[in-house]
Scaffold this motif. Structure first.
Motif: not given
Ligand SMILES: [Mg+2]
Length: 228
Positions: A11-17, A104-113
């Motif tokens: 919450d409020d790190t990956l998605w807005r809450s 940018g969460v989706f693209q960032t996680l995709r690279q980090l994983r």
């Protein structure tokens, strides 16, 4: 950089809450305020009651609404069925069917994983948080998704043990100094603080100034790619 274990708050790190609760609270304060009872005062009482409700019953949307109803009963000049119905209708602001991902969460996680071991650790109600994780479309990025009723140093130590993490190589990434940063540092882990725009008071906590290299402060989620 060697492979690290990155534990993400949700919450409020990956998605807005928080902004959804902000919208519900704004409507609630508008409903109750009157000459002699300011919006700020209603907000203050609502925050205090919500915090007590969360501490006793857990941080869930249902308990937020329960806190709003208690506050309504405390502050309304007259408690009416229509008033109660308007408080219950605040739930319209609090739908989690389509989590709004932070830029940018989706693209960032995709690279980090590809480079690191990613886990998700969120506090709240198991069913509610699990539904958000499922709806986010992010689950395939994580080796594990973990929902806990609270986040303290003991919980972090437990996660390190259960998931076979090396504490030296483990980072907690989150928006909340109280629930993400302070207890992770206390448990001997490293931390990345990415503050949100309008932080909610109870999410903030104090911690001793960490040693060099233990805490990174970033302004946006994609900034993680410069460090990991
Ligand atoms: Mg959070």
């Amino acid at each position: 950089m060697s492979r690290q274990h990155l534990i993400f708050d949700a919450d409020d790190t990956l998605w807005r809450s928080g902004h959804k609760f902000g919208a519900a609270s704004a409507e609630f304060c508008e409903l109750l305020s009157r000459p002699g009872l300011s919006v700020e005062r209603v907000q203050e009482v609502l925050d205090q009651v919500a915090k007590l409700t969360y501490d006793t019953h857990g941080t869930t949307t249902r308990n937020y609404l329960r806190g709003a109803e208690i506050t309504y009963r405390l502050l309304a000049e007259e408690v009416t069925p229509d008033g109660i119905a308007r408080v219950e209708a605040l739930s319209a602001h609090l739908s989690w069917a389509e989590p709004e991902l932070i830029d940018g969460v989706f693209q960032t996680l995709r690279q980090l994983r590809d480079r690191h071991d990613l886990l998700l650790l969120t506090r709240g109600d198991d069913e509610e948080q699990q539904a958000k994780i499922d709806a986010s479309g992010l689950i395939s990025h994580f080796r594990a998704t973990i929902v806990v009723p609270d986040k303290d140093a003991r919980v972090y130590t437990d996660v390190v043990y259960r998931y076979g993490l090396d504490p030296e190589l483990t980072w907690m990434i989150g928006n909340s100094t109280r629930y993400d940063i302070a207890p992770a540092l206390e448990a001997g882990l490293r931390a990345v603080h990415i503050p949100e725009e309008n932080p909610w008071g109870p999410e903030q906590g104090r911690f001793p100034e960490p040693e060099d290299g233990m805490l990174l402060r970033l302004s946006t989620f994609p900034d993680l790619l410069h460090h990991f």
